[in-house]
Design a protein around this motif. Structure first.
Motif, PDB file in Angstrom:
ATOM      1  N   GLY A 146       0.834  -1.197   0.000  1.00  0.00           N
ATOM      2  CA  GLY A 146       0.000   0.000   0.000  1.00  0.00           C
ATOM      3  C   GLY A 146       0.862   1.238   0.000  1.00  0.00           C
ATOM      4  N   VAL A 147       0.321   2.318  -0.519  1.00  0.00           N
ATOM      5  CA  VAL A 147       1.052   3.582  -0.579  1.00  0.00           C
ATOM      6  C   VAL A 147       1.170   4.162   0.825  1.00  0.00           C
ATOM      7  N   VAL A 148       2.350   4.616   1.182  1.00  0.00           N
ATOM      8  CA  VAL A 148       2.581   5.256   2.470  1.00  0.00           C
ATOM      9  C   VAL A 148       3.272   6.591   2.242  1.00  0.00           C
ATOM     10  N   GLY A 149       3.127   7.502   3.183  1.00  0.00           N
ATOM     11  CA  GLY A 149       3.765   8.802   3.060  1.00  0.00           C
ATOM     12  C   GLY A 149       5.259   8.715   3.264  1.00  0.00           C
ATOM     13  N   THR A 150       5.980   9.659   2.690  1.00  0.00           N
ATOM     14  CA  THR A 150       7.442   9.698   2.826  1.00  0.00           C
ATOM     15  C   THR A 150       7.918  10.925   3.595  1.00  0.00           C
ATOM     16  N   GLU A 151       7.021  11.834   3.928  1.00  0.00           N
ATOM     17  CA  GLU A 151       7.414  13.057   4.617  1.00  0.00           C
ATOM     18  C   GLU A 151       7.748  12.753   6.076  1.00  0.00           C
ATOM     19  N   PHE A 152       8.830  13.348   6.565  1.00  0.00           N
ATOM     20  CA  PHE A 152       9.230  13.134   7.957  1.00  0.00           C
ATOM     21  C   PHE A 152       8.508  14.121   8.869  1.00  0.00           C
ATOM     22  N   ARG A 153       8.071  13.625  10.041  1.00  0.00           N
ATOM     23  CA  ARG A 153       7.435  14.471  11.047  1.00  0.00           C
ATOM     24  C   ARG A 153       8.002  14.140  12.425  1.00  0.00           C
ATOM     25  N   ALA A 154       8.342  15.186  13.185  1.00  0.00           N
ATOM     26  CA  ALA A 154       8.879  15.009  14.539  1.00  0.00           C
ATOM     27  C   ALA A 154       7.751  14.737  15.518  1.00  0.00           C
ATOM     28  N   LEU A 155       8.040  13.912  16.524  1.00  0.00           N
ATOM     29  CA  LEU A 155       7.068  13.551  17.551  1.00  0.00           C
ATOM     30  C   LEU A 155       7.601  13.930  18.930  1.00  0.00           C
TER      31      LEU A 155
END
Length: 305
Positions: free
Chosen positions: A158-167
């Motif tokens: 399945g398609v998944v996002g590639t953008e990084f996000r800090a948690l």
């Protein structure tokens, strides 16, 4: 594979932030810069993995005393050498190749521990591929950023996002003094309280209560499950409290700043599988959970698992 190729091309053009210098302060001069350095290290190991076999690619990013959950008699492998040997002995991994990219991550207030989560593609010698997910807990060592703990699991396509996000980025003003005293004990106590609460209210409600607002879970879907409420919803609402699973931590690691850490333990089913002999011990599954707290007086909440 189209999405994967697009990501690799973007990675080649992405800026790489230098690692922040080592500091003895409880707070890094710039936690965001420290996070960027750790993520850049993860990406650099991924770029270097091209052409390497999976055991060597993973081994290159591990600390000498890295820990990985494993199947078999030994629930946790406790060194880089053990992990590499285990992967080489696995028919599905020993001759495969691997690529990966991080999409989520966080950093301790001292800038010396952190974690990344992302997606992998494992390619067999015959060209067959298996998508997956990974979670790594990192530490700054004399040789730079290395993974202190690592786990990987398959996922459906399945398609998944590639953008990084800090948690869970640390609030620097909350960690101006040493916050690590007693932090490991309180983290392990939080894991035990989490498990105990699940026996009373059910696993799903306990996951809702003990999850950080930024929490992610490897889950069963193509992408990570995000947010404590969504993670909790993935558990069977019909399961009665105390009848599903139980667990407990065996040991853990915590950042010197006291705001980020990881617990390692085993999950035991509460119901005996019908195929299991009456006198056989219940099978235990190893796990690790990454925890975060916003302030020294605040509660520990899981943020990645």
């Amino acid at each position: 594979m189209g999405q994967w190729a697009t990501y690799v091309a973007a990675l080649a053009a992405a800026p790489v932030t230098a690692q922040a210098p080592a500091t003895t302060s409880a707070v890094a001069p710039d936690p965001a810069a420290a996070l960027s350095g750790m993520v850049a290290a993860d990406r650099a190991f991924a770029a270097a993995a091209e052409g390497a076999l999976l055991p060597d690619a993973i081994g290159a990013m591990l600390a000498a005393d890295a820990i990985m959950p494993a199947r078999g008699d030994k629930p946790f492998l406790r060194s880089r050498d053990e992990i590499i040997a285990y992967l080489r002995s696995n028919p599905a991994a020993g001759h495969a190749r691997i690529g990966w990219f991080p999409v989520r991550g966080g950093i301790a207030a001292d800038g010396r521990h952190g974690f990344t989560a992302g997606y992998v593609i494992v390619t067999q010698p015959d060209g067959a591929t298996q998508p997956g997910k990974y979670l790594a807990y990192w530490g700054r060592t004399a040789g730079g950023w290395r993974a202190l703990a690592y786990k990987r699991a398959p996922r459906p396509g399945g398609v998944v996002g590639t953008e990084f996000r800090a948690l869970g980025m640390p609030k620097a003003d909350a960690w101006q003094s040493e916050g690590g005293a007693g932090a490991l004990a309180s983290l392990l106590a939080a894991e035990r309280a989490f498990a105990a609460k699940a026996q009373v209210v059910g696993v799903g409600p306990a996951f809702a209560e003990y999850g950080h607002a930024d929490a992610i879970n490897m889950g069963a879907g193509a992408a990570f499950t995000e947010g404590a409420a969504a993670i909790a919803a993935g558990f069977d609402p019909e399961a009665q409290p105390g009848q599903a699973i139980d667990w407990a931590p065996d040991f853990g690691i915590v950042a010197a700043s006291g705001d980020l850490g990881i617990s390692f333990g085993r999950i035991v089913p509460k119901r005996r599988p019908p195929e299991l002999a009456a006198d056989a011990p219940l099978p235990a599954s190893p796990f690790f959970t990454i925890w975060h707290r916003d302030t020294p007086a605040g509660p520990w909440r899981y943020i990645a698992e």
